[in-house]
Design a protein around this motif. Structure first.
Motif, PDB file in Angstrom:
ATOM      1  N   TRP A  50       0.830  -1.204   0.000  1.00 33.46           N
ATOM      2  CA  TRP A  50       0.000   0.000   0.000  1.00 33.46           C
ATOM      3  C   TRP A  50       0.870   1.261   0.000  1.00 33.46           C
ATOM      4  O   TRP A  50       0.602   2.212  -0.735  1.00 33.46           O
ATOM      5  CB  TRP A  50      -0.913  -0.009   1.223  1.00 33.46           C
ATOM      6  N   ASN A 229      18.044   0.903  11.578  1.00 32.42           N
ATOM      7  CA  ASN A 229      16.701   1.161  12.094  1.00 32.42           C
ATOM      8  C   ASN A 229      16.682   2.000  13.364  1.00 32.42           C
ATOM      9  O   ASN A 229      15.628   2.273  13.907  1.00 32.42           O
ATOM     10  CB  ASN A 229      15.986  -0.168  12.362  1.00 32.42           C
ATOM     11  N   TYR A 231      16.364   4.686  16.104  1.00 37.21           N
ATOM     12  CA  TYR A 231      15.512   5.890  16.114  1.00 37.21           C
ATOM     13  C   TYR A 231      15.705   6.746  17.367  1.00 37.21           C
ATOM     14  O   TYR A 231      15.944   7.944  17.283  1.00 37.21           O
ATOM     15  CB  TYR A 231      14.048   5.464  15.981  1.00 37.21           C
ATOM     16  N   ALA A 247      15.265   7.233   9.530  1.00 40.08           N
ATOM     17  CA  ALA A 247      14.070   6.945  10.330  1.00 40.08           C
ATOM     18  C   ALA A 247      13.585   8.206  11.033  1.00 40.08           C
ATOM     19  O   ALA A 247      12.386   8.511  11.078  1.00 40.08           O
ATOM     20  CB  ALA A 247      14.371   5.852  11.351  1.00 40.08           C
ATOM     21  N   LEU A 250      12.204  10.822   8.520  1.00 36.86           N
ATOM     22  CA  LEU A 250      10.897  10.427   8.019  1.00 36.86           C
ATOM     23  C   LEU A 250       9.808  10.681   9.050  1.00 36.86           C
ATOM     24  O   LEU A 250       8.728  11.181   8.726  1.00 36.86           O
ATOM     25  CB  LEU A 250      10.928   8.944   7.663  1.00 36.86           C
ATOM     26  N   ALA A 251      10.096  10.341  10.310  1.00 36.53           N
ATOM     27  CA  ALA A 251       9.118  10.581  11.367  1.00 36.53           C
ATOM     28  C   ALA A 251       8.852  12.083  11.475  1.00 36.53           C
ATOM     29  O   ALA A 251       7.711  12.521  11.639  1.00 36.53           O
ATOM     30  CB  ALA A 251       9.626  10.025  12.692  1.00 36.53           C
ATOM     31  N   ALA A 254       6.678  13.164   8.667  1.00 38.09           N
ATOM     32  CA  ALA A 254       5.282  12.760   8.853  1.00 38.09           C
ATOM     33  C   ALA A 254       4.536  13.799   9.677  1.00 38.09           C
ATOM     34  O   ALA A 254       3.374  14.082   9.421  1.00 38.09           O
ATOM     35  CB  ALA A 254       5.215  11.399   9.534  1.00 38.09           C
ATOM     36  N   PHE A 267       4.737   9.149   1.257  1.00 40.53           N
ATOM     37  CA  PHE A 267       4.774   7.722   0.911  1.00 40.53           C
ATOM     38  C   PHE A 267       6.014   7.387   0.069  1.00 40.53           C
ATOM     39  O   PHE A 267       6.592   6.311   0.212  1.00 40.53           O
ATOM     40  CB  PHE A 267       3.504   7.305   0.171  1.00 40.53           C
ATOM     41  N   LEU A 270       8.723   7.063   2.522  1.00 42.62           N
ATOM     42  CA  LEU A 270       8.585   5.778   3.214  1.00 42.62           C
ATOM     43  C   LEU A 270       9.160   4.644   2.359  1.00 42.62           C
ATOM     44  O   LEU A 270       9.885   3.783   2.856  1.00 42.62           O
ATOM     45  CB  LEU A 270       7.111   5.476   3.456  1.00 42.62           C
ATOM     46  N   MET A 274      12.228   2.167   3.203  1.00 36.90           N
ATOM     47  CA  MET A 274      12.037   0.725   3.384  1.00 36.90           C
ATOM     48  C   MET A 274      12.875  -0.092   2.406  1.00 36.90           C
ATOM     49  O   MET A 274      13.313  -1.198   2.724  1.00 36.90           O
ATOM     50  CB  MET A 274      10.559   0.350   3.167  1.00 36.90           C
TER      51      MET A 274
ATOM     52  N   ALA B 126      10.379   3.060  13.642  1.00 35.37           N
ATOM     53  CA  ALA B 126       9.920   4.420  13.367  1.00 35.37           C
ATOM     54  C   ALA B 126       9.158   4.466  12.042  1.00 35.37           C
ATOM     55  O   ALA B 126       8.110   5.099  11.914  1.00 35.37           O
ATOM     56  CB  ALA B 126      11.106   5.377  13.326  1.00 35.37           C
ATOM     57  N   ILE B 127       9.691   3.744  11.047  1.00 36.94           N
ATOM     58  CA  ILE B 127       9.041   3.699   9.745  1.00 36.94           C
ATOM     59  C   ILE B 127       7.686   2.990   9.864  1.00 36.94           C
ATOM     60  O   ILE B 127       6.680   3.407   9.293  1.00 36.94           O
ATOM     61  CB  ILE B 127       9.962   3.001   8.726  1.00 36.94           C
ATOM     62  N   VAL B 130       5.182   5.417  11.249  1.00 36.01           N
ATOM     63  CA  VAL B 130       4.676   6.359  10.245  1.00 36.01           C
ATOM     64  C   VAL B 130       3.677   5.655   9.316  1.00 36.01           C
ATOM     65  O   VAL B 130       2.592   6.172   9.022  1.00 36.01           O
ATOM     66  CB  VAL B 130       5.845   6.946   9.423  1.00 36.01           C
ATOM     67  N   LEU B 131       4.032   4.453   8.893  1.00 37.51           N
ATOM     68  CA  LEU B 131       3.174   3.691   7.977  1.00 37.51           C
ATOM     69  C   LEU B 131       1.807   3.434   8.604  1.00 37.51           C
ATOM     70  O   LEU B 131       0.759   3.694   8.009  1.00 37.51           O
ATOM     71  CB  LEU B 131       3.873   2.375   7.622  1.00 37.51           C
ATOM     72  N   PHE B 239       8.525   2.761  22.739  1.00 38.38           N
ATOM     73  CA  PHE B 239       8.694   4.201  22.609  1.00 38.38           C
ATOM     74  C   PHE B 239       8.295   4.743  21.232  1.00 38.38           C
ATOM     75  O   PHE B 239       7.448   5.615  21.112  1.00 38.38           O
ATOM     76  CB  PHE B 239      10.136   4.600  22.924  1.00 38.38           C
ATOM     77  N   GLN B 243       5.390   7.397  20.420  1.00 35.69           N
ATOM     78  CA  GLN B 243       5.805   8.770  20.123  1.00 35.69           C
ATOM     79  C   GLN B 243       5.295   9.219  18.753  1.00 35.69           C
ATOM     80  O   GLN B 243       4.823  10.323  18.591  1.00 35.69           O
ATOM     81  CB  GLN B 243       7.335   8.877  20.190  1.00 35.69           C
ATOM     82  N   ILE B 244       5.401   8.331  17.759  1.00 32.50           N
ATOM     83  CA  ILE B 244       5.046   8.710  16.399  1.00 32.50           C
ATOM     84  C   ILE B 244       3.536   8.631  16.165  1.00 32.50           C
ATOM     85  O   ILE B 244       2.949   9.519  15.561  1.00 32.50           O
ATOM     86  CB  ILE B 244       5.799   7.829  15.389  1.00 32.50           C
TER      87      ILE B 244
END
Lengths: 298, 303
Positions: A50, A229, A231, A247, A250-251, A254, A267, A270, A274, B126-127, B130-131, B239, B243-244
């Motif tokens: 998606w 990964n 964060y 990471a 991106l957060a 968002a 997206f 993202l 990924m 974190a990703i 967001v997703l 966390f 948080q996100i």
């Protein structure tokens, strides 16, 4: 680990050939089982697909129907994310930090593990437990002092600081894993080299490290994924957005995108974030699974 | 001569890793205990020792108690759901076919499923946050879109915005993230069970359910224990997702210790108070790990 792989290979040979009935039939229970297996596969993968599909849609398309496919493939979303939303910068930072972090982790943990595994000295077991104690506690408990330690050393807001902190927090597991690995390696070759007049450093770099390659690969993969990964650590230690890692960036995006409304760009970001990790995983699945579960299966 | 040379090697090899580890890992944990006894706000050079003041305040802080309650609820639900689903899937993948001719038969495509299930686990949490924040989006998220598509226009929960649902929505994401890892972990355990054991059970007329509960689970108990400890640690963290996705809300319904600590330190500048929280969570983690390991101890079955 080698024997486990061998066993798996031979088992597959045995089931794969000359037994047409294997994996088929079994009545209704198997059908129900299969249905659950398929269902979870869909649940696992649909959110990822998606994100990829949405990254190629326009904003109005995303808002109109989340389940629609892209009308035309809008690659410009990726360009926008990479340039305007700075995903490119974050990507570069991540590559630098994780590259440095993994190499330094491998070097330092191999050195420590080698000495802890193969030399007799007074503080040996104390040092070993000192290291592995770090595996037990989550980082956030030491978050406040860590922040000030890094600030006081002048390493706040710097990629070097991140490399050092990532490495330090990767040491406990890596040392634990490699000590066990070095203990399994035979003495004789190193002994022979010593008799031939080889120095300890040469023995380590020229003989022991190459022999430890399978262990180093497992630890390397584990740390690559873990550090890529990461964060919480960058979130606390870096607040200059030119130094963000992927990471974190991106957060942050968002949150901003919530106001700016560039959902397709988000997206795309993202998807970019990924992709590398999924590609590495797809290429090396067996090794990644083995590397990531190595600690749990000891 | 030989001895001094060896000592040089030991020191030379250990100096850098020990230094790095001491500075960035060990010393912060030790300092946390000291900072917890102060009213330090970071900016001022002066640090006032206030003894156990932070702890007294902490035990009277309703948000902290709410956070702890949520952590404890996660601590119960996350391992139960993840281990339950993970065991079920691993069993179906590996042993559902039952033993035939000395082989434990898995279902067709077992390897493919294991690869796919592992996808969420390799992604950054974190990703994932967001997703899933987007998936839960009440207006153009995947979930409510699906509800509309099957004619449920009336049922449009606001997921993360709904006090009754937000916690479970967070839990679902943590489960989704972890399952693949535990399927692989349990698979390794199941593969190590000798096929002859399962064969004997089937010959004696054991059903699949009996095989699962009487043979598989006891024989992979060590792996289940490991899973429980890992998931317990994950439940005390949580966390990034919080948080996100929710920021602890709505109305503290998804607040957890790690995020409340972070807020106190880096949003409100209350470093002493945040450190006290870290110390409490540290003690809770230690106590719970020790408890889990004791409570789940069993005779190890050798085979």
């Amino acid at each position: 680990m080698a024997t486990a792989t061998q066993a798996r290979v031979s088992r597959r040979d045995a089931t794969g050939r000359g037994r047409p009935r294997s994996g088929r039939g079994g009545g209704p229970t198997i059908a129900v089982a299969q249905a659950f297996l398929v269902l979870w596969a869909v649940i696992s993968i649909l959110p990822l697909l998606w994100a990829v599909a949405s990254s190629l849609k326009s904003d109005p398309e995303i808002v109109a129907d989340p389940w629609s496919l892209p009308g035309s493939l809008r690659w410009e979303n990726f360009a926008r994310a990479w340039e305007t939303a700075s995903i490119g910068t974050y990507f570069g930072n991540t590559v630098l930090v994780v590259g440095g972090g993994v190499v330094l982790t491998l070097l330092l943990s191999a050195m420590a593990a080698y000495v802890l595994a193969r030399f007799e000295f007074r503080l040996r077991s104390a040092l070993y437990y000192f290291f592995i104690a770090g595996m037990t506690f989550p980082v956030f408990m030491a978050l406040v002092p860590l922040f000030f330690v890094v600030q006081n050393l002048g390493l706040g807001n710097s990629l070097t600081g991140l490399v050092l902190v990532y490495t330090a927090y990767s040491l406990p597991f890596s040392v634990f894993f490699l000590v066990a690995f070095f203990r399994t390696l035979p003495e004789e070759i190193a002994e022979a080299a010593k008799l031939d007049g080889c120095g300890e450093a040469a023995i380590f770099f020229k003989i022991m490290l190459p022999m430890a390659k399978p262990g180093l690969i497992s630890v390397g993969i584990f740390n690559f994924i873990g550090q890529w990964n990461q964060y919480l650590i960058p979130l606390v230690l870096v607040n200059d957005d030119s130094k963000f890692v992927l990471a974190q960036g991106l957060a942050n995006l968002a949150v901003e995108q919530g106001y700016a409304g560039d959902r397709s760009g988000l997206f795309a970001g993202l998807t970019i974030a990924m992709a590398p990790i999924l590609i590495v995983y797809a290429l090396l699945q067996g090794r990644v699974q083995a590397g990531m579960t190595a600690g749990a299966l000891k | 001569m030989r001895k001094t040379h060896q000592r040089r090697v030991i020191i030379g090899f250990l100096a850098a890793p020990v230094l790095l580890y001491t500075v960035f890992v060990a010393s912060p944990y030790v300092q946390a205990f000291y900072i917890a006894l102060t009213d330090w706000r970071g900016l001022s050079a002066e640090i006032g020792l206030i003894g156990l003041g932070n702890f007294t305040e902490l035990f009277g802080d309703p948000v902290f108690w709410q956070a702890l309650r949520n952590n404890l609820l996660l601590l119960v639900t996350l391992p139960i759901v993840t281990i339950g689903v993970g065991l079920f899937l691993a069993f179906m993948l590996n042993a559902a076919g039952g033993p035939r001719s000395g082989e434990i038969r898995g279902v067709r495509g077992a390897k493919f499923y294991r690869v796919v299930y592992f996808f969420p686990y390799v992604l950054s949490i974190a990703i994932i946050g967001v997703l899933w924040k987007n998936i839960y989006n009440p207006i153009n998220g995947l979930l409510n879109g699906a509800l509309r598509a099957v004619g449920l226009e009336e049922v449009q929960p606001s997921w993360l915005g709904d006090e009754r649902l937000a916690f479970w929505a967070v839990l679902a994401v943590l489960v989704w993230n972890g399952i693949g890892f535990y399927v692989v972990l349990f698979t390794a355990g199941i593969k190590a069970i000798p096929a002859s054991l399962l064969e004997a059970a089937v010959l004696d007329g054991a059903s699949r359910t009996q095989v699962f509960f009487r043979i598989t689970i006891p024989l992979i108990w060590e792996n289940i224990r490991t899973a429980a400890v890992y998931l317990g640690i994950a439940a005390l963290d949580a966390f990034a997702v919080v948080q996100i996705m929710t920021g602890g809300g709505p109305n503290d319904s998804t607040q957890v210790g790690s995020f409340y600590l972070y807020q106190n330190a880096f949003s409100y500048g209350r470093f002493g108070y945040a450190s006290a929280m870290g110390v409490v969570l540290f003690v809770v983690t230690l106590a719970l790990s020790a408890f889990t390991l004791r409570a789940t101890r069993k005779e190890r079955i050798e085979f």
